[in-house]
Design a protein around this motif. Structure first.
Motif, PDB file in Angstrom:
ATOM      1  N   ALA A 199       0.799  -1.231   0.000  1.00  0.00           N
ATOM      2  CA  ALA A 199       0.000   0.000   0.000  1.00  0.00           C
ATOM      3  C   ALA A 199       0.827   1.274   0.000  1.00  0.00           C
ATOM      4  O   ALA A 199       0.276   2.376  -0.175  1.00  0.00           O
ATOM      5  CB  ALA A 199      -0.920   0.005   1.231  1.00  0.00           C
TER       6      ALA A 199
ATOM      7  N   ALA B 175       0.917  -1.724  -7.684  1.00  0.00           N
ATOM      8  CA  ALA B 175      -0.189  -1.110  -6.948  1.00  0.00           C
ATOM      9  C   ALA B 175      -0.622   0.231  -7.530  1.00  0.00           C
ATOM     10  O   ALA B 175      -1.806   0.577  -7.513  1.00  0.00           O
ATOM     11  CB  ALA B 175       0.197  -0.941  -5.477  1.00  0.00           C
TER      12      ALA B 175
ATOM     13  N   GLU C  77      -6.781  -7.060  -4.016  1.00  0.00           N
ATOM     14  CA  GLU C  77      -6.691  -7.556  -5.401  1.00  0.00           C
ATOM     15  C   GLU C  77      -5.300  -8.091  -5.698  1.00  0.00           C
ATOM     16  O   GLU C  77      -5.132  -9.156  -6.305  1.00  0.00           O
ATOM     17  CB  GLU C  77      -7.017  -6.427  -6.395  1.00  0.00           C
ATOM     18  CG  GLU C  77      -8.464  -5.981  -6.410  1.00  0.00           C
ATOM     19  CD  GLU C  77      -8.655  -4.734  -7.269  1.00  0.00           C
ATOM     20  OE1 GLU C  77      -7.636  -4.205  -7.789  1.00  0.00           O
ATOM     21  OE2 GLU C  77      -9.805  -4.282  -7.410  1.00  0.00           O
ATOM     22  N   LEU C  78      -4.280  -7.340  -5.276  1.00  0.00           N
ATOM     23  CA  LEU C  78      -2.909  -7.723  -5.573  1.00  0.00           C
ATOM     24  C   LEU C  78      -2.455  -8.933  -4.764  1.00  0.00           C
ATOM     25  O   LEU C  78      -1.685  -9.761  -5.256  1.00  0.00           O
ATOM     26  CB  LEU C  78      -1.974  -6.532  -5.330  1.00  0.00           C
ATOM     27  CG  LEU C  78      -2.134  -5.402  -6.354  1.00  0.00           C
ATOM     28  CD1 LEU C  78      -1.470  -4.134  -5.866  1.00  0.00           C
ATOM     29  CD2 LEU C  78      -1.533  -5.830  -7.697  1.00  0.00           C
TER      30      LEU C  78
ATOM     31  N   ARG D 255     -10.192   2.503  -1.097  1.00  0.00           N
ATOM     32  CA  ARG D 255      -9.585   2.175  -2.394  1.00  0.00           C
ATOM     33  C   ARG D 255      -8.256   1.448  -2.183  1.00  0.00           C
ATOM     34  O   ARG D 255      -7.948   0.485  -2.889  1.00  0.00           O
ATOM     35  CB  ARG D 255      -9.362   3.461  -3.200  1.00  0.00           C
ATOM     36  CG  ARG D 255      -8.495   3.319  -4.440  1.00  0.00           C
ATOM     37  CD  ARG D 255      -9.051   2.330  -5.423  1.00  0.00           C
ATOM     38  NE  ARG D 255      -8.156   2.144  -6.572  1.00  0.00           N
ATOM     39  CZ  ARG D 255      -8.054   1.027  -7.246  1.00  0.00           C
ATOM     40  NH1 ARG D 255      -8.781  -0.029  -6.904  1.00  0.00           N
ATOM     41  NH2 ARG D 255      -7.235   0.935  -8.279  1.00  0.00           N
ATOM     42  N   ILE D 256      -7.467   1.896  -1.195  1.00  0.00           N
ATOM     43  CA  ILE D 256      -6.188   1.234  -0.897  1.00  0.00           C
ATOM     44  C   ILE D 256      -6.431  -0.204  -0.458  1.00  0.00           C
ATOM     45  O   ILE D 256      -5.775  -1.140  -0.941  1.00  0.00           O
ATOM     46  CB  ILE D 256      -5.421   2.009   0.191  1.00  0.00           C
ATOM     47  CG1 ILE D 256      -4.977   3.379  -0.329  1.00  0.00           C
ATOM     48  CG2 ILE D 256      -4.212   1.200   0.668  1.00  0.00           C
ATOM     49  CD1 ILE D 256      -4.304   4.249   0.712  1.00  0.00           C
TER      50      ILE D 256
ATOM     51  N   LEU E 263       0.419   3.899  -2.774  1.00  0.00           N
ATOM     52  CA  LEU E 263      -0.939   4.445  -2.796  1.00  0.00           C
ATOM     53  C   LEU E 263      -1.129   5.461  -1.672  1.00  0.00           C
ATOM     54  O   LEU E 263      -1.810   6.478  -1.853  1.00  0.00           O
ATOM     55  CB  LEU E 263      -1.956   3.308  -2.660  1.00  0.00           C
ATOM     56  CG  LEU E 263      -1.969   2.293  -3.812  1.00  0.00           C
ATOM     57  CD1 LEU E 263      -2.805   1.077  -3.451  1.00  0.00           C
ATOM     58  CD2 LEU E 263      -2.485   2.949  -5.091  1.00  0.00           C
TER      59      LEU E 263
ATOM     60  N   GLN F 222      -8.987  -2.147  -1.067  1.00  0.00           N
ATOM     61  CA  GLN F 222      -9.480  -2.949  -2.188  1.00  0.00           C
ATOM     62  C   GLN F 222      -8.341  -3.324  -3.146  1.00  0.00           C
ATOM     63  O   GLN F 222      -8.228  -4.472  -3.574  1.00  0.00           O
ATOM     64  CB  GLN F 222     -10.558  -2.176  -2.955  1.00  0.00           C
ATOM     65  CG  GLN F 222     -11.089  -2.897  -4.174  1.00  0.00           C
ATOM     66  CD  GLN F 222     -12.025  -2.025  -5.003  1.00  0.00           C
ATOM     67  OE1 GLN F 222     -12.267  -0.864  -4.681  1.00  0.00           O
ATOM     68  NE2 GLN F 222     -12.538  -2.576  -6.077  1.00  0.00           N
ATOM     69  N   ARG F 223      -7.485  -2.350  -3.450  1.00  0.00           N
ATOM     70  CA  ARG F 223      -6.386  -2.588  -4.386  1.00  0.00           C
ATOM     71  C   ARG F 223      -5.390  -3.588  -3.812  1.00  0.00           C
ATOM     72  O   ARG F 223      -4.917  -4.481  -4.518  1.00  0.00           O
ATOM     73  CB  ARG F 223      -5.685  -1.256  -4.701  1.00  0.00           C
ATOM     74  CG  ARG F 223      -4.517  -1.363  -5.667  1.00  0.00           C
ATOM     75  CD  ARG F 223      -4.944  -1.853  -7.021  1.00  0.00           C
ATOM     76  NE  ARG F 223      -3.851  -1.800  -7.989  1.00  0.00           N
ATOM     77  CZ  ARG F 223      -3.772  -2.584  -9.051  1.00  0.00           C
ATOM     78  NH1 ARG F 223      -4.726  -3.479  -9.293  1.00  0.00           N
ATOM     79  NH2 ARG F 223      -2.767  -2.473  -9.891  1.00  0.00           N
TER      80      ARG F 223
ATOM     81  N   GLU G 228      -4.400   8.164  -1.753  1.00  0.00           N
ATOM     82  CA  GLU G 228      -5.605   7.491  -2.219  1.00  0.00           C
ATOM     83  C   GLU G 228      -6.545   7.246  -1.039  1.00  0.00           C
ATOM     84  O   GLU G 228      -6.086   7.076   0.103  1.00  0.00           O
ATOM     85  CB  GLU G 228      -5.248   6.156  -2.875  1.00  0.00           C
ATOM     86  CG  GLU G 228      -4.437   6.271  -4.157  1.00  0.00           C
ATOM     87  CD  GLU G 228      -5.309   6.627  -5.346  1.00  0.00           C
ATOM     88  OE1 GLU G 228      -6.545   6.518  -5.231  1.00  0.00           O
ATOM     89  OE2 GLU G 228      -4.754   7.023  -6.384  1.00  0.00           O
TER      90      GLU G 228
ATOM     91  N   ASN H   3      -0.733   1.211 -10.562  1.00  0.00           N
ATOM     92  CA  ASN H   3      -1.099   1.133 -11.980  1.00  0.00           C
ATOM     93  C   ASN H   3      -0.048   1.815 -12.857  1.00  0.00           C
ATOM     94  O   ASN H   3      -0.321   2.787 -13.567  1.00  0.00           O
ATOM     95  CB  ASN H   3      -2.468   1.765 -12.225  1.00  0.00           C
ATOM     96  CG  ASN H   3      -3.580   0.989 -11.543  1.00  0.00           C
ATOM     97  OD1 ASN H   3      -3.638  -0.234 -11.641  1.00  0.00           O
ATOM     98  ND2 ASN H   3      -4.458   1.700 -10.848  1.00  0.00           N
TER      99      ASN H   3
END
Length: 336
Positions: free
Chosen positions: A96, A148, A115-116, A108-109, A99, A111-112, A104, A150
């Protein structure tokens, strides 16, 4: 999205590390900068990352000049050989980090990062610290941290060299799988030819600060243009036209020597040399090395040693006399 490097050069005092580098990296490409230590590949990667300033030349991403853009604004994901994870942060916090710097939103952090963690296949280790992870797991976290934000481009600086052979092979598959799924253009520095041939869409073979050849792994292996590329990528037999004329002139009828390059050498890969039992043959088997699914032979023919590879189970033995032939359509001329 394409990255374009034009006439990049870089010196450190009297040492010229990069000389007139020209390269284009296309959208979704996985490019490996391959070469021996000191050839300039890491210097080139650091210039692309913005960690070093080139002495001259242009560096553009989608037409945008990156020359004066600081690293933090380029939005590139970078993974170093040493992983560079924060030891006092959990896996979740390491991933994180970028981010949070970008402020961010917390949801959102979260969730991202989730995902990773799924993407790198360690979802249950979010609260572990780096020292609690294996080398392969730490490398996964370093890759996830780079992904992370993008990034527009991923840069990998020999990320697998510290891992043992089994884990390194697993991570090659992981990195290639992630890159293909996310379709992020990626540039990786390596001195491991097997790694480059396995991972890359495009291999950039470098030597002494210059690019020797650019092409697909298949092209560089099957059609090397220079002696350096033929020697560095895979094993090869390099034979002069004079030697061929004296020992096996029929090969010159199959693959004529280029008239415009009299010093050129014929490159023949070991797997393309056929070994035939013949008590009156001109070559002698000096040694046979068992390599599982194949045997590698060292042969003496006149004043030359040649390498040949045959499927395991060959009937030949060390000391046998044999004759040799070249598989039809194989072999190419390289500059000496």
């Amino acid at each position: 999205m394409s990255l374009e490097l034009s006439h990049i050069h870089k010196s450190f005092g009297d040492f010229q590390a990069l000389k007139d580098i020209n390269l284009t990296v296309g959208p979704h490409d996985f490019v490996c900068l391959l070469g021996p230590s000191g050839c300039g590949k890491t210097t080139l990667l650091r210039i692309i990352a913005g960690l070093l300033q080139a002495d001259g030349g242009d560096l553009k991403l989608d037409g945008q000049d990156l020359g004066q853009m600081p690293p933090r604004t380029r939005n590139f994901g970078i993974v170093f050989q040493s992983y560079s994870l924060f030891p006092n942060m959990t896996v979740r916090d390491n991933i994180a980090y970028g981010l949070r710097i970008r402020k961010e939103p917390a949801d959102r952090i979260r969730q991202r990062v989730d995902e990773l963690l799924q993407l790198i296949r360690i979802p249950t280790m979010a609260e572990h610290f780096p020292w609690q992870l294996s080398g392969g797991q730490q490398q996964r976290v370093a890759l996830a941290r780079a992904l992370a934000v993008n990034p527009r481009l991923i840069l990998l600086d020999e990320p697998l060299s510290a891992l043992d052979a089994r884990v390194r092979n697993e991570m090659r598959h992981e990195i290639r799988d992630v890159q293909r799924r996310l379709k992020i253009p990626t540039i990786m520095v390596t001195h491991d030819q097997e790694e480059a041939l396995m991972l890359a869409d495009t291999v950039v073979c470098m030597n002494n600060g210059t690019i020797e050849q650019v092409g697909s792994p298949q092209t560089l292996y099957r059609e090397p243009k220079t002696r350096f590329v033929a020697d560095f990528i895979g094993l090869s037999n390099l034979l002069s036209a004079d030697w061929l004329r004296a020992h096996t002139p029929d090969i010159l009828n199959q693959i004529p020597a280029p008239a415009q390059a009299p010093e050129a050498l014929l490159c023949i890969r070991p797997e393309h040399i056929q070994v035939h039992a013949d008590a009156a043959g001109p070559a002698v088997i000096q040694s046979i090395t068992f390599l599982g699914n194949l045997c590698r032979m060292t042969l003496r023919w006149g004043d030359r040693e040649l390498l040949a590879e045959q499927h395991a189970g060959t009937a030949q033995r060390e000391g046998d006399r044999v004759r040799l032939s070249i598989s039809p359509g194989q072999g190419c001329w390289v500059t000496a």
